[in-house]
Design a protein around this motif. Structure first.
Motif, PDB file in Angstrom:
ATOM      1  N   LEU A 244      30.849  36.108  48.408  1.00  0.00           N
ATOM      2  CA  LEU A 244      30.530  36.544  47.113  1.00  0.00           C
ATOM      3  C   LEU A 244      29.249  37.443  47.165  1.00  0.00           C
ATOM      4  O   LEU A 244      29.464  38.452  46.576  1.00  0.00           O
TER       5      LEU A 244
ATOM      6  N   ILE B 282      31.803  28.256  45.767  1.00  0.00           N
ATOM      7  CA  ILE B 282      31.557  29.765  45.050  1.00  0.00           C
ATOM      8  C   ILE B 282      30.915  29.314  43.858  1.00  0.00           C
ATOM      9  O   ILE B 282      29.764  30.273  43.571  1.00  0.00           O
ATOM     10  N   PRO B 283      31.197  28.315  43.009  1.00  0.00           N
ATOM     11  CA  PRO B 283      30.487  28.239  41.697  1.00  0.00           C
ATOM     12  C   PRO B 283      28.962  27.945  42.090  1.00  0.00           C
ATOM     13  O   PRO B 283      28.055  28.299  41.169  1.00  0.00           O
TER      14      PRO B 283
ATOM     15  N   THR C 209      35.692  27.931  49.072  1.00  0.00           N
ATOM     16  CA  THR C 209      36.338  27.939  47.672  1.00  0.00           C
ATOM     17  C   THR C 209      35.594  26.983  46.348  1.00  0.00           C
ATOM     18  O   THR C 209      35.189  27.574  45.614  1.00  0.00           O
TER      19      THR C 209
ATOM     20  N   ALA D 142      32.408  37.187  39.757  1.00  0.00           N
ATOM     21  CA  ALA D 142      32.242  35.893  40.224  1.00  0.00           C
ATOM     22  C   ALA D 142      34.000  35.207  40.154  1.00  0.00           C
ATOM     23  O   ALA D 142      34.257  34.727  40.924  1.00  0.00           O
ATOM     24  N   TYR D 143      34.623  35.693  39.117  1.00  0.00           N
ATOM     25  CA  TYR D 143      36.038  35.194  39.034  1.00  0.00           C
ATOM     26  C   TYR D 143      36.656  35.779  40.334  1.00  0.00           C
ATOM     27  O   TYR D 143      37.621  35.115  40.837  1.00  0.00           O
TER      28      TYR D 143
ATOM     29  N   VAL E 151      38.439  33.861  47.672  1.00  0.00           N
ATOM     30  CA  VAL E 151      38.350  32.587  48.703  1.00  0.00           C
ATOM     31  C   VAL E 151      39.580  31.781  48.355  1.00  0.00           C
ATOM     32  O   VAL E 151      39.909  31.336  49.349  1.00  0.00           O
ATOM     33  N   LEU E 152      39.853  31.816  47.320  1.00  0.00           N
ATOM     34  CA  LEU E 152      41.300  30.768  47.089  1.00  0.00           C
ATOM     35  C   LEU E 152      42.347  31.480  47.964  1.00  0.00           C
ATOM     36  O   LEU E 152      43.199  30.646  48.303  1.00  0.00           O
TER      37      LEU E 152
ATOM     38  N   GLN F  93      27.370  31.133  42.723  1.00  0.00           N
ATOM     39  CA  GLN F  93      27.196  31.705  41.546  1.00  0.00           C
ATOM     40  C   GLN F  93      25.897  31.160  40.755  1.00  0.00           C
ATOM     41  O   GLN F  93      25.087  32.356  40.186  1.00  0.00           O
TER      42      GLN F  93
ATOM     43  N   ALA G   8      31.320  31.020  51.905  1.00  0.00           N
ATOM     44  CA  ALA G   8      31.461  31.255  50.532  1.00  0.00           C
ATOM     45  C   ALA G   8      30.263  32.209  50.125  1.00  0.00           C
ATOM     46  O   ALA G   8      30.569  33.360  49.557  1.00  0.00           O
TER      47      ALA G   8
ATOM     48  N   THR H 214      36.029  33.833  43.402  1.00  0.00           N
ATOM     49  CA  THR H 214      36.545  32.705  43.492  1.00  0.00           C
ATOM     50  C   THR H 214      37.994  32.858  43.968  1.00  0.00           C
ATOM     51  O   THR H 214      38.456  32.148  44.676  1.00  0.00           O
TER      52      THR H 214
END
Length: 528
Positions: free
Chosen positions: A401, A345-346, A342, A180-181, A187-188, A349, A397, A184
């Protein structure tokens, strides 16, 4: 080897028959903190994924328009470069994966040396892709050679980096968190790649060349008139060439810095991976990984969905500048898509944790379809295009992911069903990357060749209707159809949340029993 349900039962039995001592459970608990990754470890690991996305985004969004309008190659030759480079890149992935899987363990690990040694030459070849050579006859050879060299060296970076997920921890929860990190930051990275390449080049955009039809209809077409006025004589084609070189130089510096952070901040854990089995041949390795049913289905899902998103990525810049008429704004539209992705993404997740990965892939892929259709149906309106692009970024996104978060589950499932086959993680990841790049090569080659057949005019302020229709198909109809095909295949994907959790428990028991056996052997040797 037993297959299907019977093979799964056999393998589970073989795993569970391993003895686990009572004090082994205590040792397992003591070892658990060693498998946990700090936030710093996860961030350093995630930063290592940025170079692939930064360079991939710059190449994906801008290489086609660069070859056509700046290097001024014929669309047919540009299609040869784009397809040839990606096809070569696709071939190198399983080859590098095979070599990585057979590489020895060093003091720095097995994956990190590949990453460090490939970086210097990779940045040099990347810079030369964006340099227009001072000759005409050999341009196609120049771009094809350096494109292939860069793709090869980047493969030597990305395949080991992708497989590194299995070596940073033996805990599935920790690997999922690190993924997940990573996603992120990746995508950044696409935001950074789009911003650097788009904004620097956008300040020195190559002037378009009006045709007879443009001049005749200039007074009645305000958007075209604005486009012609914006491309005044102050900015020359040489200025645009220089802007592309500056952008590539900045990206090369970021590439090197990310590789250094990854090397210094991540440690491969030899105990995180079971001991390797006997080395196998290349084609035997292909048969081994592709013969695993869940992996083959996941690869097919990834192939079709990636092909759809690659078609959108590779042609969206041309669509915005040529069909919609936003020649001076297309880089900002691309940036909005990546920023939206970006920020989303959270959310994805959380969604996959709450509803499962399979449901998340289906929902995320379908969410972008309405906006793909809407962007070609509405009239040319900059505000509407920005809104649609921001909404579409949420679905993009999910495409970044979710497939990568599902791959470790397939590798774990393979290890459960094949307890004696270990050390093949790099093969799984390399073929996964292979199909991604194969999709990219096919999409870029076919789309550029289609533009040639449609009569694309290099640096033209407007394009024939056939070109506009072709671009609409390439950014809407074709991607939607491919995404739907991928989701149909996803329906038969067999790894559910229950099966995934069961595999995790079985593998943890296997690791505990192996560690206990090693500890008992060491104690016996000391007694002797």
């Amino acid at each position: 080897m037993a297959k299907g349900e019977g093979g799964e039962q056999y393998s589970k039995a073989s795993l569970l028959n391993k003895p686990v001592s009572s004090d082994g459970l205590t040792r397992s608990k003591k070892r658990e903190p060693g498998n946990r990754l700090s936030v710093c470890n996860k961030i350093c690991y995630a930063i290592g994924g940025a170079p692939y996305q930064i360079t991939g985004c710059a190449l994906g969004f801008f290489l086609q328009i660069y070859l056509l309008d700046v290097a001024q190659l014929d669309p047919f030759y540009a299609s040869i470069i784009l397809f040839g480079g990606r096809a070569w890149d696709a071939v190198t992935d399983p080859t590098v994966g095979f070599l990585v899987s057979r590489s020895p363990w060093t003091r720095f690990g097995r994956m990190l040396p590949w990453i460090v040694l490939s970086t210097p030459l990779a940045v040099i070849s990347y810079f030369l892709i964006w340099f227009v050579p001072p000759f005409e006859d050999g341009k196609i050879i120049w771009y094809l050679i350096f494109y292939c060299i860069f793709q090869t060296l980047q493969t030597c970076f990305h395949v080991p980096y992708s497989a590194l997920t299995m070596f940073i921890s033996s805990e599935q929860k920790e690997r999922d968190s690190a993924t997940a990190y990573r996603m992120t930051v990746e995508v950044l990275g696409t935001v950074i790649g789009t911003a650097i390449q788009g904004q620097i080049v956008g300040m020195a955009n190559a002037p378009c060349l009006p045709g007879p039809g443009d001049i005749a209809g200039n007074l009645s077409n305000s958007s075209l008139s604005a486009g012609l006025n914006a491309s005044g004589s102050v900015i020359s084609l040489d200025d645009t060439k220089t802007a592309y070189m500056i952008a590539s130089g900045v990206i090369c510096i970021i590439y090197v810095l990310c590789a250094i952070v990854l090397f210094l901040g991540v440690r491969e854990r030899k105990e995180s991976c079971r001991p390797k089995s006997q080395p196998i041949g290349f084609f035997q390795g292909i048969k081994l990984v592709m013969g695993h049913g869940p992996y083959a289905k996941l690869v097919m899902v990834f192939l079709f969905t990636s092909l759809g998103f690659m078609l959108l990525e590779g042609n969206f810049a041309l669509f915005c500048s040529s069909t919609l008429g936003f020649r001076n704004d297309f880089q900002n539209i691309l940036l909005v898509i990546m920023l939206s992705a970006t920020l989303a993404i959270p959310f994805w997740q959380w969604f996959l944790t709450r509803f499962g990965k399979k449901t998340a892939v289906c929902t995320g892929s379908l969410s972008v379809v309405p906006f793909m259709i809407l962007v070609v149906c509405v009239k040319s309106n900059l505000i509407v295009t920005y809104i649609v692009s921001f909404a579409a970024g949420v679905g993009v996104a999910a495409a970044f992911l979710l497939p990568w978060s599902m791959l470790p589950d397939v590798v774990d499932d393979f290890q459960v069903q094949n307890p004696g086959a270990t050390g093949h993680e790099a093969l799984f990841y390399s073929f996964y990357v292979f199909f991604t790049k194969f999709a990219s090569g096919v999409s870029l080659g076919i789309s550029t060749l289609s533009l040639d057949f449609a009569g694309y005019i290099s640096r033209g302020c407007s394009q024939p209707e056939e070109v506009d229709m072709t671009l609409k198909v390439l950014v809407s109809a074709a991607p939607v159809a491919l995404i739907l095909i991928g989701l149909i295949i996803l329906y038969s994907y067999p790894i559910t949340e229950e099966r995934r959790q069961g595999n995790r428990k079985l593998l943890q028991e296997l690791r505990d029993s192996e560690a206990d056996s090693e500890t008992d052997s060491t104690e016996l040797a000391n007694m002797i």
